[in-house]
Design a protein around this motif. Structure first.
Motif, PDB file in Angstrom:
ATOM      1  N   ALA A  46     -43.484  24.881  -2.510  1.00  0.00           N
ATOM      2  CA  ALA A  46     -44.204  26.137  -2.731  1.00  0.00           C
ATOM      3  C   ALA A  46     -45.665  25.842  -3.030  1.00  0.00           C
ATOM      4  CB  ALA A  46     -43.572  26.913  -3.876  1.00  0.00           C
ATOM      5  N   LEU A  47     -46.563  26.651  -2.472  1.00  0.00           N
ATOM      6  CA  LEU A  47     -48.001  26.430  -2.578  1.00  0.00           C
ATOM      7  C   LEU A  47     -48.696  27.631  -3.218  1.00  0.00           C
ATOM      8  CD1 LEU A  47     -48.520  25.080   1.052  1.00  0.00           C
ATOM      9  CD2 LEU A  47     -48.236  23.714  -1.012  1.00  0.00           C
ATOM     10  N   THR A  48     -49.831  27.365  -3.845  1.00  0.00           N
ATOM     11  CA  THR A  48     -50.553  28.427  -4.557  1.00  0.00           C
ATOM     12  C   THR A  48     -51.443  29.230  -3.616  1.00  0.00           C
ATOM     13  OG1 THR A  48     -52.236  26.777  -5.141  1.00  0.00           O
ATOM     14  CG2 THR A  48     -50.558  27.310  -6.813  1.00  0.00           C
ATOM     15  N   LEU A  49     -50.804  29.858  -2.678  1.00  0.00           N
ATOM     16  CA  LEU A  49     -51.416  30.819  -1.769  1.00  0.00           C
ATOM     17  C   LEU A  49     -50.362  31.887  -1.614  1.00  0.00           C
ATOM     18  CD1 LEU A  49     -54.147  30.617  -0.152  1.00  0.00           C
ATOM     19  CD2 LEU A  49     -52.761  29.987   1.824  1.00  0.00           C
ATOM     20  N   GLN A  50     -50.664  33.145  -1.942  1.00  0.00           N
ATOM     21  CA  GLN A  50     -49.570  34.112  -1.992  1.00  0.00           C
ATOM     22  C   GLN A  50     -49.915  35.432  -1.325  1.00  0.00           C
ATOM     23  OE1 GLN A  50     -48.889  34.398  -6.243  1.00  0.00           O
ATOM     24  NE2 GLN A  50     -50.248  36.163  -6.444  1.00  0.00           N
ATOM     25  N   ASP A  51     -48.900  36.012  -0.702  1.00  0.00           N
ATOM     26  CA  ASP A  51     -48.978  37.361  -0.165  1.00  0.00           C
ATOM     27  C   ASP A  51     -48.505  38.344  -1.227  1.00  0.00           C
ATOM     28  OD1 ASP A  51     -49.836  36.360   2.224  1.00  0.00           O
ATOM     29  OD2 ASP A  51     -47.988  36.792   3.337  1.00  0.00           O
ATOM     30  N   THR A  52     -49.023  39.561  -1.137  1.00  0.00           N
ATOM     31  CA  THR A  52     -48.665  40.617  -2.084  1.00  0.00           C
ATOM     32  C   THR A  52     -48.192  41.847  -1.316  1.00  0.00           C
ATOM     33  OG1 THR A  52     -50.361  39.841  -3.630  1.00  0.00           O
ATOM     34  CG2 THR A  52     -49.498  42.053  -3.989  1.00  0.00           C
ATOM     35  N   VAL A  53     -47.113  42.440  -1.781  1.00  0.00           N
ATOM     36  CA  VAL A  53     -46.555  43.636  -1.147  1.00  0.00           C
ATOM     37  C   VAL A  53     -46.284  44.676  -2.225  1.00  0.00           C
ATOM     38  CG1 VAL A  53     -44.663  44.609   0.211  1.00  0.00           C
ATOM     39  CG2 VAL A  53     -45.496  42.284   0.698  1.00  0.00           C
ATOM     40  N   ARG A  54     -46.814  45.874  -2.012  1.00  0.00           N
ATOM     41  CA  ARG A  54     -46.493  47.013  -2.875  1.00  0.00           C
ATOM     42  C   ARG A  54     -45.604  47.969  -2.096  1.00  0.00           C
ATOM     43  NH1 ARG A  54     -50.735  51.533  -5.360  1.00  0.00           N
ATOM     44  NH2 ARG A  54     -49.175  52.684  -6.597  1.00  0.00           N
ATOM     45  N   VAL A  55     -44.516  48.403  -2.712  1.00  0.00           N
ATOM     46  CA  VAL A  55     -43.541  49.277  -2.058  1.00  0.00           C
ATOM     47  C   VAL A  55     -43.330  50.519  -2.897  1.00  0.00           C
ATOM     48  CG1 VAL A  55     -41.173  49.501  -1.219  1.00  0.00           C
ATOM     49  CG2 VAL A  55     -42.353  47.293  -1.034  1.00  0.00           C
ATOM     50  N   THR A  62     -39.759  58.634   6.704  1.00  0.00           N
ATOM     51  CA  THR A  62     -40.419  57.667   7.570  1.00  0.00           C
ATOM     52  C   THR A  62     -40.764  56.403   6.789  1.00  0.00           C
ATOM     53  OG1 THR A  62     -42.627  58.544   7.096  1.00  0.00           O
ATOM     54  CG2 THR A  62     -41.427  59.489   8.981  1.00  0.00           C
ATOM     55  N   THR A  63     -41.072  55.342   7.541  1.00  0.00           N
ATOM     56  CA  THR A  63     -41.550  54.095   6.960  1.00  0.00           C
ATOM     57  C   THR A  63     -42.959  53.841   7.468  1.00  0.00           C
ATOM     58  OG1 THR A  63     -39.342  53.115   6.814  1.00  0.00           O
ATOM     59  CG2 THR A  63     -41.207  51.597   6.822  1.00  0.00           C
ATOM     60  N   VAL A  64     -43.892  53.656   6.553  1.00  0.00           N
ATOM     61  CA  VAL A  64     -45.297  53.426   6.897  1.00  0.00           C
ATOM     62  C   VAL A  64     -45.737  52.113   6.262  1.00  0.00           C
ATOM     63  CG1 VAL A  64     -47.662  54.278   6.716  1.00  0.00           C
ATOM     64  CG2 VAL A  64     -45.776  55.892   7.030  1.00  0.00           C
ATOM     65  N   VAL A  65     -46.336  51.245   7.065  1.00  0.00           N
ATOM     66  CA  VAL A  65     -46.837  49.962   6.569  1.00  0.00           C
ATOM     67  C   VAL A  65     -48.339  49.897   6.807  1.00  0.00           C
ATOM     68  CG1 VAL A  65     -46.687  47.455   6.711  1.00  0.00           C
ATOM     69  CG2 VAL A  65     -44.639  48.854   7.118  1.00  0.00           C
ATOM     70  N   ARG A  66     -49.073  49.616   5.742  1.00  0.00           N
ATOM     71  CA  ARG A  66     -50.518  49.387   5.837  1.00  0.00           C
ATOM     72  C   ARG A  66     -50.774  47.933   5.456  1.00  0.00           C
ATOM     73  NH1 ARG A  66     -49.986  54.677   3.635  1.00  0.00           N
ATOM     74  NH2 ARG A  66     -49.643  53.739   1.583  1.00  0.00           N
ATOM     75  N   ALA A  67     -51.343  47.164   6.381  1.00  0.00           N
ATOM     76  CA  ALA A  67     -51.507  45.729   6.172  1.00  0.00           C
ATOM     77  C   ALA A  67     -52.974  45.342   6.258  1.00  0.00           C
ATOM     78  CB  ALA A  67     -50.702  44.940   7.203  1.00  0.00           C
ATOM     79  N   THR A  68     -53.385  44.434   5.378  1.00  0.00           N
ATOM     80  CA  THR A  68     -54.726  43.875   5.419  1.00  0.00           C
ATOM     81  C   THR A  68     -54.622  42.360   5.301  1.00  0.00           C
ATOM     82  OG1 THR A  68     -54.987  44.085   3.005  1.00  0.00           O
ATOM     83  CG2 THR A  68     -55.766  45.921   4.357  1.00  0.00           C
ATOM     84  N   GLY A  69     -55.673  41.677   5.750  1.00  0.00           N
ATOM     85  CA  GLY A  69     -55.720  40.229   5.587  1.00  0.00           C
ATOM     86  C   GLY A  69     -55.334  39.470   6.842  1.00  0.00           C
ATOM     87  N   LEU A 103     -45.421  50.953   2.405  1.00  0.00           N
ATOM     88  CA  LEU A 103     -45.668  49.555   2.067  1.00  0.00           C
ATOM     89  C   LEU A 103     -47.147  49.239   2.272  1.00  0.00           C
ATOM     90  CD1 LEU A 103     -42.554  49.666   3.141  1.00  0.00           C
ATOM     91  CD2 LEU A 103     -42.824  47.189   3.298  1.00  0.00           C
ATOM     92  N   ASP A 104     -47.723  48.567   1.303  1.00  0.00           N
ATOM     93  CA  ASP A 104     -49.078  48.032   1.423  1.00  0.00           C
ATOM     94  C   ASP A 104     -48.988  46.521   1.263  1.00  0.00           C
ATOM     95  OD1 ASP A 104     -51.187  50.359   1.473  1.00  0.00           O
ATOM     96  OD2 ASP A 104     -49.656  50.965   0.028  1.00  0.00           O
ATOM     97  N   THR A 105     -49.378  45.788   2.300  1.00  0.00           N
ATOM     98  CA  THR A 105     -49.284  44.338   2.254  1.00  0.00           C
ATOM     99  C   THR A 105     -50.683  43.726   2.306  1.00  0.00           C
ATOM    100  OG1 THR A 105     -49.195  43.921   4.642  1.00  0.00           O
ATOM    101  CG2 THR A 105     -47.128  44.529   3.551  1.00  0.00           C
ATOM    102  N   VAL A 106     -50.880  42.697   1.501  1.00  0.00           N
ATOM    103  CA  VAL A 106     -52.115  41.906   1.540  1.00  0.00           C
ATOM    104  C   VAL A 106     -51.715  40.497   1.952  1.00  0.00           C
ATOM    105  CG1 VAL A 106     -54.106  41.062   0.268  1.00  0.00           C
ATOM    106  CG2 VAL A 106     -53.169  43.325  -0.275  1.00  0.00           C
ATOM    107  N   ASN A 107     -52.061  40.125   3.173  1.00  0.00           N
ATOM    108  CA  ASN A 107     -51.652  38.839   3.734  1.00  0.00           C
ATOM    109  C   ASN A 107     -52.729  37.793   3.474  1.00  0.00           C
ATOM    110  OD1 ASN A 107     -49.490  40.289   4.735  1.00  0.00           O
ATOM    111  ND2 ASN A 107     -50.243  40.343   6.842  1.00  0.00           N
TER     112      ASN A 107
END
Length: 329
Positions: A46-55, A62-69, A103-107
Motif C-alpha cells: 500500500a502506498l501513500t497516494l489515495q483516491d477519495t469517494v463521497r457517496v 438514478t446513479t450519477v457520478v462526478r469525477a475529477t483528477g 458519487l463524487d470521486t477525486v482520482n
C-alpha cells in the motif's frame, strides 16, 4: 466463500429492500503496487497516494457520478463507472439496493500505470456499500476481501488496499485469503510513472503457460526473502527483488520501462515493474537512498531533468488501508 445472499437476477432487483436514503459516506483508498518483483500475484504494497469517494443515497432512481483528477476523460458518469458498479453489485450481493446514488470521486492514483487504480475503485465501492447497509447486515473483513477480490479477479491489490502495509495473498479452495506484514520504516518507495497506460490483460497475455522448475524455485526463494527484507532487513532488498517469472516476458509491451528498470538494477537499486506496469518501482532504503534513486531515474531518463512524459514520485508505505466514515460538512 459464499455470501449471506446470492446476487439477485436483474429482474429481482426492484424487489430488494432499499438502503436508507439520505446517507452520506466518505471513503479513502490507497494506491498499491503488486508483484514487487518475485511476488507475482501474491504480494502487494500500500502506498501513500489515495483516491477519495463521497457517496450519498437519494430517492432519485438514478446513479450519477462526478469525477475529477486522474484519468477521468471518457469514464462513465452513471452506474457503469467502476466505483458505482462495485457499490451496486455489493448491495445486491447483500440483498439490498439503492433508490438513487450520487458519487463524487477525486482520482489521485494514475490509471493504467500498475498502481492499483481499478482495485482502489472496487474497494471504494465495496466499502461504501457496506457502510450503507444496516449495521447488523454488514459484511466482515474476510467477506469484504473475498468479494472485492472476486470482482477484481485476484487479491494482490485489493488486499493491501484494504489492510495497508504489505499484504501476502493466496487462494485456498474457492476462497481468497490474505495476511498483513508490517514494513520496516526505512523502506521508501520511489515510483517512475510514464505518461503511457498499459492494460493488465494485455500484459498478462504475454506470459507463457508454464515455466521451468528452476525458475519457479528461484522465484519462491526470492519471494520469501522479499517478505523478510521488507519487514526486517531492507539491506537485502536488491537480491530479494530479482524476478524470474514475469518481467522479462512482459518487457516487449513496455520497453522504456524495462530499460529503465534494468538500468536502475545495474546501478544497484532494488527496482521492479510496478504491478503489470508500466510504472517502475524502486524500493529505496532511507531518505538518502530515495534521493539517490530519484537522481538515478532522472539521469537514466534524460540526463538531468525528468522528461515531460515521466513523473517521479517519492511516496511512503501506507500503514493503514482504506478508511470509511460519515462525511462531515
Amino acid at each position: 466463500m459464499a455470501g449471506p445472499h446470492a446476487a439477485p437476477a436483474t429482474s429481482d432487483v426492484l424487489d430488494l429492500p432499499a438502503v436508507e436514503a439520505g446517507q452520506d459516506v466518505l471513503v479513502t483508498v490507497p494506491a498499491t503496487s503488486a508483484n514487487l518483483g518475485p511476488g507475482f500475484d501474491t504480494l502487494g504494497l500500500a502506498l501513500t497516494l489515495q483516491d477519495t469517494v463521497r457517496v450519498r443515497t437519494t430517492t432519485s432512481g438514478t446513479t450519477v457520478v462526478r469525477a475529477t483528477g486522474e484519468g477521468v476523460a471518457g469514464l462513465p458518469t452513471d452506474e457503469r463507472h467502476l466505483v458505482a458498479k462495485s457499490l451496486i453489485s455489493t448491495l445486491h450481493h447483500a440483498g439490498r439496493r439503492a433508490s438513487g446514488l450520487e458519487l463524487d470521486t477525486v482520482n489521485v492514483i494514475p490509471h493504467g500505470r500498475g498502481m492499483g487504480s481499478s482495485a482502489a475503485a472496487i474497494v471504494a465501492g465495496v466499502l461504501a456499500a457496506n457502510a450503507l447497509l444496516p449495521e447488523r447486515e454488514r459484511l466482515d473483513a474476510a467477506h469484504l476481501l473475498q468479494w472485492a477480490a472476486s470482482i477484481e479477479g485476484h487479491p494482490d491489490n485489493v488486499a493491501p488496499a484494504l489492510a495497508g502495509s504489505l499484504a501476502i495473498s493466496w487462494e485456498s479452495g474457492h476462497a481468497y485469503r490474505s495476511t498483513r506484514v508490517e514494513v520496516h520504516p526505512d523502506v521508501v518507495p520511489v515510483l517512475a510513472v510514464p505518461d503511457l497506460a498499459l492494460s493488465t490483460d494485455s500484459a498478462r497475455a504475454l506470459l507463457p503457460p508454464s515455466v521451468s522448475h528452476r525458475s519457479a524455485a528461484a522465484n519462491a526463494g526470492r519471494a520469501a526473502l522479499l517478505v523478510h527484507a521488507l519487514g526486517q532487513d531492507p539491506s537485502l532488498l536488491f537480491a530479494a527483488t530479482q524476478d524470474a517469472l514475469h518481467q522479462d516476458f512482459r518487457a516487449q509491451a513496455m520497453l522504456p520501462s524495462a530499460t529503465l528498470m534494468r538500468g536502475l538494477r545495474a546501478a544497484g537499486f532494488a527496482s521492479t515493474i510496478s504491478g503489470a506496469g508500466p510504472s517502475v518501482l524502486t524500493l529505496a532504503v532511507g531518505e538518502a537512498g530515495a534521493s539517490a534513486a530519484e537522481d538515478a531515474v532522472r539521469e537514466l531518463l534524460g540526463q538531468g531533468d525528468t522528461p515531460q512524459d515521466w513523473r517521479v514520485l517519492r511516496l511512503a508505505v501506507a500503514r493503514e488501508g482504506a478508511k470509511v466514515g460519515v462525511h462531515q460538512g
